[in-house]
Design a protein around this motif. Structure first.
Motif, PDB file in Angstrom:
ATOM      1  N   PHE A  30       0.804  -1.291  -0.053  1.00 38.06           N
ATOM      2  CA  PHE A  30       0.204  -0.184  -0.114  1.00 38.06           C
ATOM      3  C   PHE A  30       0.846   1.197  -0.115  1.00 38.06           C
ATOM      4  CE2 PHE A  30       0.490  -0.466   4.585  1.00 38.06           C
ATOM      5  CZ  PHE A  30       0.826   0.918   5.086  1.00 38.06           C
ATOM      6  N   GLU A  31       0.135   2.347  -0.444  1.00 38.61           N
ATOM      7  CA  GLU A  31       1.010   3.626  -0.380  1.00 38.61           C
ATOM      8  C   GLU A  31      -0.232   4.445   0.334  1.00 38.61           C
ATOM      9  OE1 GLU A  31       0.674   6.613  -3.625  1.00 38.61           O
ATOM     10  OE2 GLU A  31       2.576   5.969  -3.891  1.00 38.61           O
ATOM     11  N   ALA A  32       0.551   5.151   1.478  1.00 40.51           N
ATOM     12  CA  ALA A  32      -0.228   6.007   2.556  1.00 40.51           C
ATOM     13  C   ALA A  32       0.372   7.487   2.234  1.00 40.51           C
ATOM     14  CB  ALA A  32      -0.119   5.668   3.939  1.00 40.51           C
ATOM     15  N   THR A  33      -0.522   8.363   2.321  1.00 39.80           N
ATOM     16  CA  THR A  33      -0.161  10.076   2.365  1.00 39.80           C
ATOM     17  C   THR A  33      -0.674  10.656   3.583  1.00 39.80           C
ATOM     18  OG1 THR A  33      -2.201  10.542   1.218  1.00 39.80           O
ATOM     19  CG2 THR A  33      -0.150  10.053  -0.165  1.00 39.80           C
ATOM     20  N   GLY A  34       0.039  11.697   3.857  1.00 37.04           N
ATOM     21  CA  GLY A  34      -0.204  12.384   5.179  1.00 37.04           C
ATOM     22  C   GLY A  34       0.281  13.921   4.928  1.00 37.04           C
ATOM     23  N   THR A  35      -0.346  14.845   5.653  1.00 33.56           N
ATOM     24  CA  THR A  35       0.340  16.129   5.592  1.00 33.56           C
ATOM     25  C   THR A  35       1.531  16.249   6.556  1.00 33.56           C
ATOM     26  OG1 THR A  35      -1.641  16.931   7.078  1.00 33.56           O
ATOM     27  CG2 THR A  35      -1.976  17.272   4.661  1.00 33.56           C
ATOM     28  N   THR A  36       1.393  15.492   7.576  1.00 35.57           N
ATOM     29  CA  THR A  36       2.165  15.386   8.540  1.00 35.57           C
ATOM     30  C   THR A  36       3.061  14.208   8.862  1.00 35.57           C
ATOM     31  OG1 THR A  36       0.600  15.122  10.603  1.00 35.57           O
ATOM     32  CG2 THR A  36       1.340  17.397   9.725  1.00 35.57           C
ATOM     33  N   PRO A  37       4.135  13.761   9.257  1.00 36.53           N
ATOM     34  CA  PRO A  37       4.387  12.522   9.644  1.00 36.53           C
ATOM     35  C   PRO A  37       3.413  11.965  10.547  1.00 36.53           C
ATOM     36  CG  PRO A  37       6.225  13.975   9.828  1.00 36.53           C
ATOM     37  CD  PRO A  37       4.937  15.114   9.742  1.00 36.53           C
ATOM     38  N   GLU A  38       2.814  12.507  11.555  1.00 40.57           N
ATOM     39  CA  GLU A  38       1.910  11.905  12.385  1.00 40.57           C
ATOM     40  C   GLU A  38       0.714  11.233  11.668  1.00 40.57           C
ATOM     41  OE1 GLU A  38       3.971  14.818  14.969  1.00 40.57           O
ATOM     42  OE2 GLU A  38       3.081  14.825  12.935  1.00 40.57           O
ATOM     43  N   GLN A  39       0.208  12.037  10.575  1.00 40.09           N
ATOM     44  CA  GLN A  39      -0.772  11.570   9.809  1.00 40.09           C
ATOM     45  C   GLN A  39      -0.638  10.646   8.898  1.00 40.09           C
ATOM     46  OE1 GLN A  39      -4.156  13.033  10.133  1.00 40.09           O
ATOM     47  NE2 GLN A  39      -4.594  11.108   9.125  1.00 40.09           N
ATOM     48  N   LEU A  40       0.724  10.783   8.315  1.00 36.19           N
ATOM     49  CA  LEU A  40       1.133   9.602   7.567  1.00 36.19           C
ATOM     50  C   LEU A  40       1.202   8.296   8.360  1.00 36.19           C
ATOM     51  CD1 LEU A  40       2.629   8.476   4.797  1.00 36.19           C
ATOM     52  CD2 LEU A  40       4.823   9.144   6.010  1.00 36.19           C
ATOM     53  N   PHE A  41       1.678   8.299   9.717  1.00 36.50           N
ATOM     54  CA  PHE A  41       1.805   6.991  10.733  1.00 36.50           C
ATOM     55  C   PHE A  41       0.319   6.560  10.720  1.00 36.50           C
ATOM     56  CE2 PHE A  41       6.079   6.396  12.554  1.00 36.50           C
ATOM     57  CZ  PHE A  41       6.868   7.164  11.356  1.00 36.50           C
ATOM     58  N   ALA A  42      -0.777   7.454  11.016  1.00 34.85           N
ATOM     59  CA  ALA A  42      -2.162   7.056  11.291  1.00 34.85           C
ATOM     60  C   ALA A  42      -2.752   6.364  10.251  1.00 34.85           C
ATOM     61  CB  ALA A  42      -2.731   8.425  11.763  1.00 34.85           C
ATOM     62  N   ASP A  43      -2.514   7.062   8.904  1.00 34.01           N
ATOM     63  CA  ASP A  43      -2.979   6.325   7.824  1.00 34.01           C
ATOM     64  C   ASP A  43      -2.395   5.063   7.331  1.00 34.01           C
ATOM     65  OD1 ASP A  43      -4.665   8.837   7.491  1.00 34.01           O
ATOM     66  OD2 ASP A  43      -3.481   9.748   5.939  1.00 34.01           O
ATOM     67  N   SER A  44      -1.143   5.057   7.530  1.00 37.20           N
ATOM     68  CA  SER A  44      -0.403   3.513   7.463  1.00 37.20           C
ATOM     69  C   SER A  44      -1.080   2.599   8.181  1.00 37.20           C
ATOM     70  CB  SER A  44       1.043   3.835   7.529  1.00 37.20           C
ATOM     71  OG  SER A  44       1.499   4.598   6.659  1.00 37.20           O
ATOM     72  N   TRP A  45      -1.457   2.838   9.581  1.00 37.85           N
ATOM     73  CA  TRP A  45      -1.788   1.992  10.344  1.00 37.85           C
ATOM     74  C   TRP A  45      -3.316   1.659   9.852  1.00 37.85           C
ATOM     75  CZ3 TRP A  45      -1.054  -2.205  12.733  1.00 37.85           C
ATOM     76  CH2 TRP A  45      -2.204  -2.820  13.291  1.00 37.85           C
ATOM     77  N   GLU A  46      -4.227   2.716   9.472  1.00 37.26           N
ATOM     78  CA  GLU A  46      -5.470   2.528   9.143  1.00 37.26           C
ATOM     79  C   GLU A  46      -5.508   1.301   7.771  1.00 37.26           C
ATOM     80  OE1 GLU A  46      -8.843   3.319   9.876  1.00 37.26           O
ATOM     81  OE2 GLU A  46      -7.783   3.629  11.873  1.00 37.26           O
TER      82      GLU A  46
END
Length: 144
Positions: free
Chosen positions: A16-32
């Motif tokens: 999968f590829e995840a994106t986020g505006t911040t590292p925190e959002q990237l980590f959260a979206d990756s776990w989702e």
């Protein structure tokens, strides 16, 4: 959508590829994304149990793997499926630090529509990069 599954990257595993505006959002979206592989509706998880994680690594990529592996550990060792409640990523003295809290409940096949069991996060094709226009993107392959 903050993540998308990649069909052409691997034959036996899931990418999968995840994106986020911040590292925190990237980590959260990756776990989702990981949760979505394991359970049909992650939002159905009730916050009955909480776990706090504090992790450190000299690489943001490897910190992401450590983070995902830690949440998979709770699934394997304690039978818990957890959703992220909070996440903070910082950099200090060449080290990346993560403090996160997750909440969820024991796996209940009678209540949750289970998907594929994720065994591990691999380092194959692992990538975390900052977009030139801002934001972050991660590429992750899961061993299923």
């Amino acid at each position: 959508m903050p993540y998308r599954f990649l069909d052409d990257m691997t034959k036996a595993d899931l990418a999968f590829e995840a994106t986020g505006t911040t590292p925190e959002q990237l980590f959260a979206d990756s776990w989702e994304a990981v949760l979505r592989v394991m359970i049909e509706e992650p939002s159905a998880l009730e916050p009955r149990v909480r776990r706090v994680m504090e992790l450190e690594n000299d690489s943001l990529e490897y910190l992401l793997v450590d983070f995902l592996q830690e949440l998979l550990f709770y699934k394997d060792a304690e039978g818990l499926l957890l959703r992220l409640v909070s996440c903070r990523v910082s950099e200090r003295d060449g080290q990346f630090h993560l403090v996160a809290e997750a909440a969820g409940e024991p796996v209940a096949p009678q209540r949750h529509n289970l998907g594929v069991d994720v065994k591990a996060v691999t380092y194959h094709h692992l990538g975390v990069e900052r977009h030139t226009g801002g934001g972050w993107r991660a590429t992750v392959i899961l061993d299923v």
